[in-house]
Motif scaffolding. Sequence first.
Motif: not given
Length: 338
Positions: A205-225
């Motif tokens: 994920p590319r999120i500005p500042g010190f915030d996080y995002s994990f939805s994209g990682l989860k989606t990437s994992f799902l599509y990879f599988l």
Amino acid sequence: MPVYLLAIESSCDDTSAAVFCDNVMRSNVIASQKVHETFGGVVPELASRAHQQNIIPTIDKALKDANIDKKQLHAVAFTRGPGLLGSLLVGTTFAKSFAQALEIPMIDVNHMQAHVLAHFIQNADKTKAVPEFPFLCLTVSGGHTQIVLVSDYFDMKIVGQTIDDAAGEAFDKAAKILDLPYPGGPFVDKNAQEGNPLAFQFAKPRIPGFDYSFSGLKTSFLYFLRDHLKSDPLFIEKNLKDLCASFQKAVIDALMDKLLKAAKEYNSNSIAIAGGVSANSGLRKAISDLNAKGFQTFIPEFQFTTDNAAMVAITGYLKYIRGEFASPDLTVFSRSGI
């Protein structure tokens, strides 16, 4: 004169009670709820019913383990929120009744503050090292992912947080995709310890500042599988450990990247972790490795990582000595800042 305090935690699906003498734990009892395993997640209505069944025997055991009579108590602390409303109401209602019957004050506790303040639980001889203010605390669980600047016991500022999924939720969702048992986070960690973390790569994920995002990682994992299972239906079975290790590395890399940026921004060389995901072996190692880079790190004991009443007790004690007591007419809350 020592202060004896009973604490109650009922924010989600664990009923917990603890007894403290000042800032030292005398007992910490946790009753977990197995009923949710069938559904692959916490069912709020079932959780509140289970709390009603568990709360009296849990408190009774905590008092007996501490060798304390209820008449010796000076106050009762309880989690007011955030959490599941039905679950919180069980603990809060009991605390109100208990305090009124014993004619002692009650102390409301913010669940997220309690996770951070668990670092100030002392051992019996009061020699345990605790963080010095100010410090940064990475609080990670199934419902929260936050970087907190802690300037004093109750002077906390969120400098970064997830904008979607929490890190613990990402672990549990990945585990569900991999058909691992619930709760999935610990099973991902167990398999990851025997896998190659460099075997696969997923979207960062590319999120500005010190915030996080994990939805994209989860989606990437799902599509990879999904793509690999088309050509090899046994892909997960053949690569389970490497998949867990690679996914875990992606989450931890994301957590550490923002944490170190925040440490630089706030000129902090003192870092702590808290919350359920602080039990993850990969995250604990990543934090420990910072010692070699000049940081002072604080990692909670395993018993204080998941939801527990000991963290409520230490928070309650710190509020007790400040004279901060709760009104009998207070209400619980499901969401709130730290």
